[in-house]
Scaffold this motif. Structure first.
Motif, PDB file in Angstrom:
ATOM      1  N   LEU A  10       0.849  -1.184   0.000  1.00 65.99           N
ATOM      2  CA  LEU A  10       0.000   0.000   0.000  1.00 65.99           C
ATOM      3  C   LEU A  10       0.891   1.242   0.000  1.00 65.99           C
ATOM      4  N   GLY A  11       0.789   2.039  -1.061  1.00 59.62           N
ATOM      5  CA  GLY A  11       1.536   3.292  -1.145  1.00 59.62           C
ATOM      6  C   GLY A  11       0.775   4.397  -0.443  1.00 59.62           C
ATOM      7  N   VAL A  12       1.441   5.083   0.475  1.00 61.06           N
ATOM      8  CA  VAL A  12       0.783   6.123   1.272  1.00 61.06           C
ATOM      9  C   VAL A  12       1.176   7.503   0.742  1.00 61.06           C
ATOM     10  N   LEU A  13       0.174   8.244   0.276  1.00 58.70           N
ATOM     11  CA  LEU A  13       0.391   9.610  -0.190  1.00 58.70           C
ATOM     12  C   LEU A  13      -0.319  10.623   0.693  1.00 58.70           C
ATOM     13  N   ALA A  14      -1.225  10.174   1.530  1.00 60.51           N
ATOM     14  CA  ALA A  14      -2.018  11.069   2.371  1.00 60.51           C
ATOM     15  C   ALA A  14      -1.137  11.760   3.407  1.00 60.51           C
ATOM     16  N   LEU A  15      -1.470  13.008   3.685  1.00 61.98           N
ATOM     17  CA  LEU A  15      -0.794  13.745   4.751  1.00 61.98           C
ATOM     18  C   LEU A  15      -1.682  14.897   5.196  1.00 61.98           C
ATOM     19  N   GLN A  16      -1.324  15.469   6.323  1.00 59.48           N
ATOM     20  CA  GLN A  16      -2.108  16.573   6.871  1.00 59.48           C
ATOM     21  C   GLN A  16      -2.110  17.727   5.879  1.00 59.48           C
ATOM     22  N   GLY A  17      -3.262  18.311   5.647  1.00 58.39           N
ATOM     23  CA  GLY A  17      -3.379  19.460   4.758  1.00 58.39           C
ATOM     24  C   GLY A  17      -3.594  19.094   3.307  1.00 58.39           C
ATOM     25  N   ASP A  18      -3.763  17.798   3.000  1.00 55.44           N
ATOM     26  CA  ASP A  18      -3.866  17.391   1.607  1.00 55.44           C
ATOM     27  C   ASP A  18      -5.208  17.726   0.949  1.00 55.44           C
ATOM     28  N   SER A  19      -6.129  18.327   1.689  1.00 58.21           N
ATOM     29  CA  SER A  19      -7.379  18.792   1.083  1.00 58.21           C
ATOM     30  C   SER A  19      -7.203  20.182   0.469  1.00 58.21           C
ATOM     31  N   ASN A  20      -6.053  20.798   0.705  1.00 53.63           N
ATOM     32  CA  ASN A  20      -5.709  22.106   0.150  1.00 53.63           C
ATOM     33  C   ASN A  20      -5.032  21.892  -1.204  1.00 53.63           C
ATOM     34  N   TYR A  21      -5.465  22.630  -2.224  1.00 50.52           N
ATOM     35  CA  TYR A  21      -4.947  22.454  -3.582  1.00 50.52           C
ATOM     36  C   TYR A  21      -3.426  22.587  -3.630  1.00 50.52           C
ATOM     37  N   TYR A  22      -2.897  23.643  -3.031  1.00 51.97           N
ATOM     38  CA  TYR A  22      -1.450  23.869  -3.052  1.00 51.97           C
ATOM     39  C   TYR A  22      -0.709  22.715  -2.379  1.00 51.97           C
ATOM     40  N   HIS A  23      -1.119  22.364  -1.181  1.00 48.21           N
ATOM     41  CA  HIS A  23      -0.411  21.317  -0.441  1.00 48.21           C
ATOM     42  C   HIS A  23      -0.538  19.958  -1.128  1.00 48.21           C
ATOM     43  N   PHE A  24      -1.695  19.697  -1.718  1.00 48.43           N
ATOM     44  CA  PHE A  24      -1.854  18.449  -2.457  1.00 48.43           C
ATOM     45  C   PHE A  24      -0.882  18.424  -3.641  1.00 48.43           C
ATOM     46  N   THR A  25      -0.833  19.529  -4.378  1.00 49.44           N
ATOM     47  CA  THR A  25       0.014  19.596  -5.568  1.00 49.44           C
ATOM     48  C   THR A  25       1.498  19.571  -5.213  1.00 49.44           C
ATOM     49  N   MET A  26       1.905  20.368  -4.237  1.00 50.72           N
ATOM     50  CA  MET A  26       3.332  20.542  -3.964  1.00 50.72           C
ATOM     51  C   MET A  26       3.893  19.592  -2.903  1.00 50.72           C
ATOM     52  N   ASP A  27       3.035  19.017  -2.068  1.00 51.03           N
ATOM     53  CA  ASP A  27       3.514  18.128  -1.008  1.00 51.03           C
ATOM     54  C   ASP A  27       3.191  16.654  -1.275  1.00 51.03           C
ATOM     55  N   VAL A  28       2.019  16.384  -1.852  1.00 55.05           N
ATOM     56  CA  VAL A  28       1.606  15.003  -2.088  1.00 55.05           C
ATOM     57  C   VAL A  28       2.158  14.476  -3.413  1.00 55.05           C
ATOM     58  N   LEU A  29       1.884  15.168  -4.507  1.00 52.15           N
ATOM     59  CA  LEU A  29       2.242  14.643  -5.832  1.00 52.15           C
ATOM     60  C   LEU A  29       3.737  14.402  -6.028  1.00 52.15           C
ATOM     61  N   TYR A  48      -3.061   4.820  -0.850  1.00 57.43           N
ATOM     62  CA  TYR A  48      -3.862   5.438   0.201  1.00 57.43           C
ATOM     63  C   TYR A  48      -3.666   6.937   0.031  1.00 57.43           C
ATOM     64  N   ALA A  49      -4.674   7.580  -0.548  1.00 56.69           N
ATOM     65  CA  ALA A  49      -4.570   8.995  -0.897  1.00 56.69           C
ATOM     66  C   ALA A  49      -5.962   9.614  -0.873  1.00 56.69           C
ATOM     67  N   PRO A  50      -6.029  10.931  -0.722  1.00 56.36           N
ATOM     68  CA  PRO A  50      -7.344  11.570  -0.744  1.00 56.36           C
ATOM     69  C   PRO A  50      -7.866  11.663  -2.171  1.00 56.36           C
ATOM     70  N   LYS A  51      -9.150  11.422  -2.329  1.00 55.32           N
ATOM     71  CA  LYS A  51      -9.768  11.608  -3.638  1.00 55.32           C
ATOM     72  C   LYS A  51     -11.196  12.130  -3.513  1.00 55.32           C
ATOM     73  N   SER A  73      -8.369   8.288   1.478  1.00 53.80           N
ATOM     74  CA  SER A  73      -7.972   8.578   2.861  1.00 53.80           C
ATOM     75  C   SER A  73      -8.901   9.561   3.540  1.00 53.80           C
ATOM     76  N   SER A  74      -9.678  10.302   2.770  1.00 55.32           N
ATOM     77  CA  SER A  74     -10.626  11.220   3.411  1.00 55.32           C
ATOM     78  C   SER A  74     -11.883  10.483   3.883  1.00 55.32           C
ATOM     79  N   GLN A  75     -12.085   9.256   3.411  1.00 57.99           N
ATOM     80  CA  GLN A  75     -13.224   8.448   3.839  1.00 57.99           C
ATOM     81  C   GLN A  75     -12.806   7.295   4.751  1.00 57.99           C
ATOM     82  N   THR A  76     -11.669   6.701   4.448  1.00 60.52           N
ATOM     83  CA  THR A  76     -11.164   5.562   5.217  1.00 60.52           C
ATOM     84  C   THR A  76     -10.020   6.068   6.079  1.00 60.52           C
ATOM     85  N   ARG A  77     -10.249   6.179   7.354  1.00 59.99           N
ATOM     86  CA  ARG A  77      -9.272   6.808   8.251  1.00 59.99           C
ATOM     87  C   ARG A  77      -8.218   5.848   8.781  1.00 59.99           C
ATOM     88  N   HIS A  78      -8.503   4.531   8.771  1.00 58.10           N
ATOM     89  CA  HIS A  78      -7.568   3.559   9.322  1.00 58.10           C
ATOM     90  C   HIS A  78      -7.403   2.401   8.340  1.00 58.10           C
TER      91      HIS A  78
END
Length: 172
Positions: A10-29, A48-51, A73-78
């Motif tokens: 399972l590849g983990v891309l989720a992190l705090q703030g990933d619902s923000n466009y900038y943080h998703f683009t610059m921190d997650v991708l 495992y990523a927000p969608k 990750s925004s629906q499945t927390r664990h």
């Protein structure tokens, strides 16, 4: 809630703030680019990523991630996985290392789009609670449009339209 069990990697891309466009683009991708730099690490079977947000789905798709292989990750927390693949942030000392910007440009803008001389964009702030506001935004927009700026409301555009608009702009 009850954790979702995942077999395989399972590849983990989720992190705090990933619902923000900038943080998703610059921190997650860019984490996908970190993983690409490690050919000895087997590719994940699932991600495992927000969608939940449209922009997340659009950008993940543009990056080549199959949304059917993403646990939201925004629906499945664990989750409980056999093996976790957790790419690190692109850098620990520089906010946006040049390689990650070039990586995103190559992935999201595979065909170069030339700048349009004089194309100036003012990015209108969204009306959300967590957005910074410009107290005199109406007056500022009047001033800027009088000087040839185009007002852009990013939340009304698809990811590809935003990418093209920013690629063409000579001033933002």
């Amino acid at each position: 809630g009850v954790p979702q069990e995942v077999g395989g990697r399972l590849g983990v891309l989720a992190l705090q703030g990933d619902s923000n466009y900038y943080h998703f683009t610059m921190d997650v991708l860019p984490r996908l680019g970190v993983l690409e730099q490690c050919p000895e690490v087997a590719a994940p079977d699932l991600w495992y990523a927000p969608k939940a947000e449209e922009f997340q789905r659009e950008l993940l798709t543009l990056m080549g991630v199959d949304l059917d292989q993403v646990i939201d990750s925004s629906q499945t927390r664990h989750v409980v996985a056999e093996t976790l693949v957790v790419p690190s942030p692109p850098a620990m000392t520089v906010i946006n290392p040049p390689w990650s910007v070039e990586y995103l440009r190559a992935k999201l803008l595979p065909t170069p789009i030339g700048r349009v001389d004089g194309k100036a964009i003012y990015v209108k702030r969204g009306g959300g609670m967590n957005n910074r506001r410009v107290d005199n935004e109406e007056a500022l927009m009047d001033y800027l449009t009088g000087r040839g700026f185009e007002v852009m409301s990013p939340e009304k555009l698809h990811a590809g339209e935003k990418i093209e608009a920013f690629a063409q702009a000579s001033l933002v």
